[in-house]
Scaffold this motif. Structure first.
Motif, PDB file in Angstrom:
ATOM      1  N   ILE A  32      18.526  -7.276 -13.237  1.00  0.00           N
ATOM      2  CA  ILE A  32      19.255  -7.360 -14.507  1.00  0.00           C
ATOM      3  C   ILE A  32      18.297  -6.932 -15.606  1.00  0.00           C
ATOM      4  O   ILE A  32      17.209  -7.502 -15.747  1.00  0.00           O
ATOM      5  CB  ILE A  32      19.744  -8.795 -14.787  1.00  0.00           C
ATOM      6  N   THR A  33      18.685  -5.935 -16.382  1.00  0.00           N
ATOM      7  CA  THR A  33      17.820  -5.476 -17.472  1.00  0.00           C
ATOM      8  C   THR A  33      18.653  -5.203 -18.718  1.00  0.00           C
ATOM      9  O   THR A  33      19.888  -5.308 -18.705  1.00  0.00           O
ATOM     10  CB  THR A  33      17.003  -4.234 -17.050  1.00  0.00           C
ATOM     11  N   THR A  34      17.968  -4.855 -19.808  1.00  0.00           N
ATOM     12  CA  THR A  34      18.631  -4.567 -21.077  1.00  0.00           C
ATOM     13  C   THR A  34      17.814  -3.525 -21.826  1.00  0.00           C
ATOM     14  O   THR A  34      16.853  -2.962 -21.293  1.00  0.00           O
ATOM     15  CB  THR A  34      18.814  -5.854 -21.901  1.00  0.00           C
TER      16      THR A  34
ATOM     17  N   LYS B  50      23.838 -14.792  -4.914  1.00  0.00           N
ATOM     18  CA  LYS B  50      23.117 -13.526  -4.828  1.00  0.00           C
ATOM     19  C   LYS B  50      21.686 -13.700  -5.342  1.00  0.00           C
ATOM     20  O   LYS B  50      21.411 -14.541  -6.204  1.00  0.00           O
ATOM     21  CB  LYS B  50      23.824 -12.455  -5.652  1.00  0.00           C
ATOM     22  N   GLN B  51      20.787 -12.874  -4.839  1.00  0.00           N
ATOM     23  CA  GLN B  51      19.410 -12.874  -5.320  1.00  0.00           C
ATOM     24  C   GLN B  51      19.287 -11.886  -6.485  1.00  0.00           C
ATOM     25  O   GLN B  51      20.001 -10.873  -6.522  1.00  0.00           O
ATOM     26  CB  GLN B  51      18.450 -12.461  -4.200  1.00  0.00           C
ATOM     27  N   TYR B  52      18.378 -12.170  -7.393  1.00  0.00           N
ATOM     28  CA  TYR B  52      18.223 -11.288  -8.551  1.00  0.00           C
ATOM     29  C   TYR B  52      16.851 -11.490  -9.176  1.00  0.00           C
ATOM     30  O   TYR B  52      16.168 -12.495  -8.936  1.00  0.00           O
ATOM     31  CB  TYR B  52      19.317 -11.580  -9.587  1.00  0.00           C
ATOM     32  N   ARG B  53      16.468 -10.532  -9.974  1.00  0.00           N
ATOM     33  CA  ARG B  53      15.293 -10.640 -10.857  1.00  0.00           C
ATOM     34  C   ARG B  53      15.720 -10.109 -12.220  1.00  0.00           C
ATOM     35  O   ARG B  53      16.379  -9.059 -12.298  1.00  0.00           O
ATOM     36  CB  ARG B  53      14.115  -9.821 -10.315  1.00  0.00           C
ATOM     37  N   ILE B  54      15.375 -10.819 -13.269  1.00  0.00           N
ATOM     38  CA  ILE B  54      15.620 -10.333 -14.630  1.00  0.00           C
ATOM     39  C   ILE B  54      14.323  -9.678 -15.094  1.00  0.00           C
ATOM     40  O   ILE B  54      13.298 -10.355 -15.236  1.00  0.00           O
ATOM     41  CB  ILE B  54      16.016 -11.466 -15.585  1.00  0.00           C
TER      42      ILE B  54
ATOM     43  N   GLY C 158      21.592  -3.409  -6.292  1.00  0.00           N
ATOM     44  CA  GLY C 158      22.231  -2.889  -7.492  1.00  0.00           C
ATOM     45  C   GLY C 158      21.473  -3.271  -8.749  1.00  0.00           C
ATOM     46  O   GLY C 158      20.622  -4.156  -8.748  1.00  0.00           O
ATOM     47  N   ALA C 159      21.800  -2.575  -9.843  1.00  0.00           N
ATOM     48  CA  ALA C 159      21.218  -2.870 -11.152  1.00  0.00           C
ATOM     49  C   ALA C 159      22.341  -3.170 -12.127  1.00  0.00           C
ATOM     50  O   ALA C 159      23.369  -2.483 -12.130  1.00  0.00           O
ATOM     51  CB  ALA C 159      20.383  -1.698 -11.653  1.00  0.00           C
ATOM     52  N   ILE C 160      22.147  -4.192 -12.925  1.00  0.00           N
ATOM     53  CA  ILE C 160      23.109  -4.543 -13.967  1.00  0.00           C
ATOM     54  C   ILE C 160      22.400  -4.403 -15.312  1.00  0.00           C
ATOM     55  O   ILE C 160      21.392  -5.066 -15.559  1.00  0.00           O
ATOM     56  CB  ILE C 160      23.652  -5.969 -13.783  1.00  0.00           C
TER      57      ILE C 160
END
Length: 324
Positions: free
Chosen positions: A17-19, A43-47, A82-84
């Motif tokens: 997850i980025t911005t 789900k697994q994620y990294r910000i 995936g990327a959000i």
């Protein structure tokens, strides 16, 4: 609306997850809400963002889960899922993480800006929303998620930041519905205000003094310009991020309809912020100069020096000026 995001989430087990870079309150708040949604979906994620969190937004991430991009540490992560991207639809604005995000399996965008530069990305685009946090709070609500108190505070902060405390033109019923949802989860509006507006270091006052000392008026006093050079930051012991709110100050004068703040960072990068009131569309000005934003709040970066940047910015502003 949530179904579209859910279909994307179901495709992968891991997400980044980025911005945009640098991150602001709306981007950070939206990232944390999306993280809550991914948690619910197991789900697994990294910000991960390109730059460190600006100092005045650190309170939004109390547990410090937002990381700064490190090619050695994070280099292979995008390829795993995936990327959000939240609060921008333009990869150009994500900073040094951009090339890595392009290697992800698929990109999903959640954004509320008027422009949609890359229509090849799937996503949720709602330019009627006053903030991306407004959209993500609605997504969480549709998903049946009760946000924890820290995430709710971050989302509320993102909303008040991007709406000027519910004063900007895009503020609407959906904005207040999202805010009410967060208040019912226990958010204290006074705490958000204090953290955002009454928590600055003393150096910020000295930097603002320099900004106001540089103030000049143009086009029959309808356009205000403030300029901060590298030496101003050094003398005040301040950081580029310490200018939060400076660009809005000249709009207190009823004659002024456009305000421009140009600042030279220690690395000599020129950053420009535009604000307006009425029908003066600063988003078009910023877009013409390689940036973007909203009708009354936008920005752009410049590769020219300060004086050249000011000259071309004033030329662009003259094209879009609201008639007196």
């Amino acid at each position: 609306m949530f179904e579209k995001l859910k279909l994307f989430i179901e495709k992968y087990d891991f997400f980044i997850i980025t911005t945009h870079d640098p991150a602001d309150a709306d981007g950070i708040g939206a990232q944390l809400v999306v993280a809550s949604i991914l948690n619910k979906e197991k789900k697994q994620y990294r910000i991960i963002n390109s730059s460190p969190k600006p100092e005045h937004f650190i309170f939004m991430d109390r547990y410090n889960i937002i990381e700064q991009w490190d090619r050695e540490k994070h280099g292979d992560l995008p390829e795993q899922g995936g990327a959000i991207i939240v609060d921008t639809a333009d990869l150009h604005f994500t900073g040094q993480i951009r090339d890595a995000i392009c290697r992800s399996q698929e990109i999903f965008v959640i954004d509320h800006h008027e422009t949609k530069p890359n229509s090849t990305f799937s996503g949720i685009y709602d330019p009627s929303a006053a903030s991306t946090c407004e959209i993500t709070v609605e997504l969480a609500k549709e998903a049946g998620i009760l946000l924890d108190s820290d995430t709710a505070l971050a989302a509320y902060t993102g909303i008040i930041y991007d709406t000027g405390f519910f004063a900007y033109p895009k503020t609407g019923p959906g904005t207040f519905r999202a805010a009410l949802t967060l208040l019912e989860l226990g958010v204290n509006p006074n705490e958000a205000y204090r953290q955002l507006c009454e928590n600055a270091a003393t150096r910020v006052l000295f930097l603002q003094k320099k900004a106001l000392a540089s103030l000049t008026l143009h086009f029959e006093d309808r356009v205000a310009v403030q300029v901060l050079r590298k030496e101003d930051f050094i003398e005040a012991g301040a950081l580029p991020e310490d200018t939060y709110g400076f660009v809005n100050f000249p709009l207190k004068a009823k004659e002024i309809i456009v305000s421009l703040l140009i600042k030279e960072t220690p690395g000599k990068k020129i950053l420009c912020s535009l604000r307006s009131k009425g029908s003066a569309n600063v988003a078009k000005i910023a877009q013409d100069l390689g940036g973007g934003g909203h009708i009354n709040a936008a920005g752009f970066n410049s590769t020219m020096d300060i004086d050249q940047t000011l000259s071309i910015a004033l030329t662009m502003i003259s094209k879009y000026m609201e008639k007196p």
